[in-house]
Design a protein around this motif. Structure first.
Motif, short mmCIF file in Angstrom:
data_model
loop_
_atom_site.label_atom_id
_atom_site.label_comp_id
_atom_site.label_asym_id
_atom_site.label_seq_id
_atom_site.Cartn_x
_atom_site.Cartn_y
_atom_site.Cartn_z
N SER A 46 1.05 -0.96 0.12
CA SER A 46 0.47 0.18 0.11
C SER A 46 0.69 1.22 -0.15
N CYS A 57 3.55 -0.06 -2.10
CA CYS A 57 3.14 -0.11 -3.42
C CYS A 57 4.31 0.65 -4.36
N ARG A 101 -1.84 -7.76 -2.40
CA ARG A 101 -3.32 -6.63 -3.20
C ARG A 101 -2.17 -5.75 -2.99
N CYS A 160 -2.52 -1.21 -3.36
CA CYS A 160 -3.00 0.30 -3.56
C CYS A 160 -2.52 1.46 -2.89
N THR A 161 -3.37 2.43 -3.71
CA THR A 161 -2.41 3.80 -3.74
C THR A 161 -3.89 4.84 -2.95
N PRO A 162 -3.72 4.47 -1.79
CA PRO A 162 -5.08 4.84 -0.93
C PRO A 162 -4.12 6.27 -0.10
N MET A 201 -5.09 3.69 -10.07
CA MET A 201 -4.82 3.64 -8.44
C MET A 201 -4.70 4.74 -8.00
N GLY A 208 -8.00 4.93 -5.26
CA GLY A 208 -7.43 4.62 -3.79
C GLY A 208 -7.85 3.29 -3.41
N ASP A 209 -8.13 2.20 -4.74
CA ASP A 209 -8.78 1.33 -4.95
C ASP A 209 -7.75 -0.10 -4.59
N ILE A 210 -8.23 -0.77 -4.01
CA ILE A 210 -7.22 -2.25 -3.62
C ILE A 210 -7.49 -2.85 -5.22
N PHE A 211 -6.33 -3.26 -5.56
CA PHE A 211 -5.95 -4.12 -6.49
C PHE A 211 -5.86 -5.72 -6.71
#
Length: 264
Positions: A113, A117, A133, A135-137, A164, A168-171
């Motif tokens: 994250s 990430c 997983r 993300c960049t939230p 992304m 801010g979603d988790i991929f």
């Protein structure tokens, strides 16, 4: 080392394992300092041919330690000097990965994250478990992931990087593979074996050649097309004059295994 970072070397491969699961392997001041010291030492160690970055616990890295950041809001300048120094330190860490003469592989089993990430995107190669997983939230908490954006923008297409960053979603791992953030996705129980195999394959090459190629790869990215060809033509000329190129070509013609010197 303090135990935040575990180091194990075997057959030319140095495995650096982030070991602070209580903070989800956050890139705290101390963790970044440990990584910087380890990468600097590895760059100078002729026995190290490839570096693997892994992690213990459910997260590869949660990014910067928000508790450390929040605590410094009590400073007279509301943390401004601390924040600037923190992001400068993070930038130095990422540049160490890029500038290291040794290839760096991210082994990602859990969540990567924000700056975590960013670290994955910065590594030369990345292998993810199907449980990983990404993300960049920052956008979700009012702090755009501007420094992670640098690595994402240089590894993903513009629209994938922006998706992304803006959502801010988790991929999941397969989406990360589709977007080009990781090289491959494997079952979790095969992750370490896959990374070890990849690292071992690279470690078997001439380190003089790998060092030349890694430096040239990142250098030519910053050049206009015509300049990039001119630059890489010079690199190949110099490379051909290296002892390992002479040995490798001779071995290929002679149908025998090469004996690398790892010397220019």
């Amino acid at each position: 080392m303090t135990g935040l970072l575990l180091a194990v070397a075997e057959a030319g491969v140095l495995r650096l394992t982030l070991n602070d699961p209580a903070s989800r392997n956050s890139l705290s001041e101390e963790m970044m300092a440990e990584l910087q010291t380890a990468l600097e030492a590895a760059a100078a160690d002729r026995a190290v041919r490839v570096i693997v970055l892994a992690a213990t616990g459910p997260a590869f890295s949660s990014g910067h330690n928000l508790k450390e950041i929040t605590a410094r809001r009590q400073d007279a300048d509301k943390g401004a000097a601390y924040f600037a120094a923190l992001f400068d330190s993070c930038a130095r860490l990422m540049m160490q990965v890029v500038k290291s003469p040794k290839p760096v592989i991210a082994e990602v089993a859990g969540l990567a994250s924000a700056a975590g990430c960013q670290l994955v995107a910065t590594c030369d190669l990345a292998v993810a478990a199907d449980t990983a997983r990404f993300c960049t939230p920052g956008v979700n908490i009012g702090l755009f992931c501007s420094t992670p954006m640098v690595a994402l923008a240089r590894n993903l297409s513009t629209k994938h990087a922006m998706e992304m960053l803006l959502t801010g979603d988790i991929f999941d791992a397969q989406e990360a593979y589709r977007m080009g953030l990781v090289n491959r996705v494997v079952p979790a129980n095969a992750l370490s074996e896959t990374v070890s195999g990849l690292a071992g394959k690279i470690a078997s090459k001439s380190m003089a050649t790998v060092r030349t190629g890694k430096h040239a790869f990142y250098r030519q990215l910053d050049l206009p097309l015509e300049e990039a060809y001119a630059y890489t033509a010079r690199v190949m000329t110099e490379n051909l004059l290296q002892r390992d190129a002479e040995e490798g070509i001779s071995a290929f013609i002679g149908k025998r295994p090469p004996q690398w010197t790892d010397e220019p």
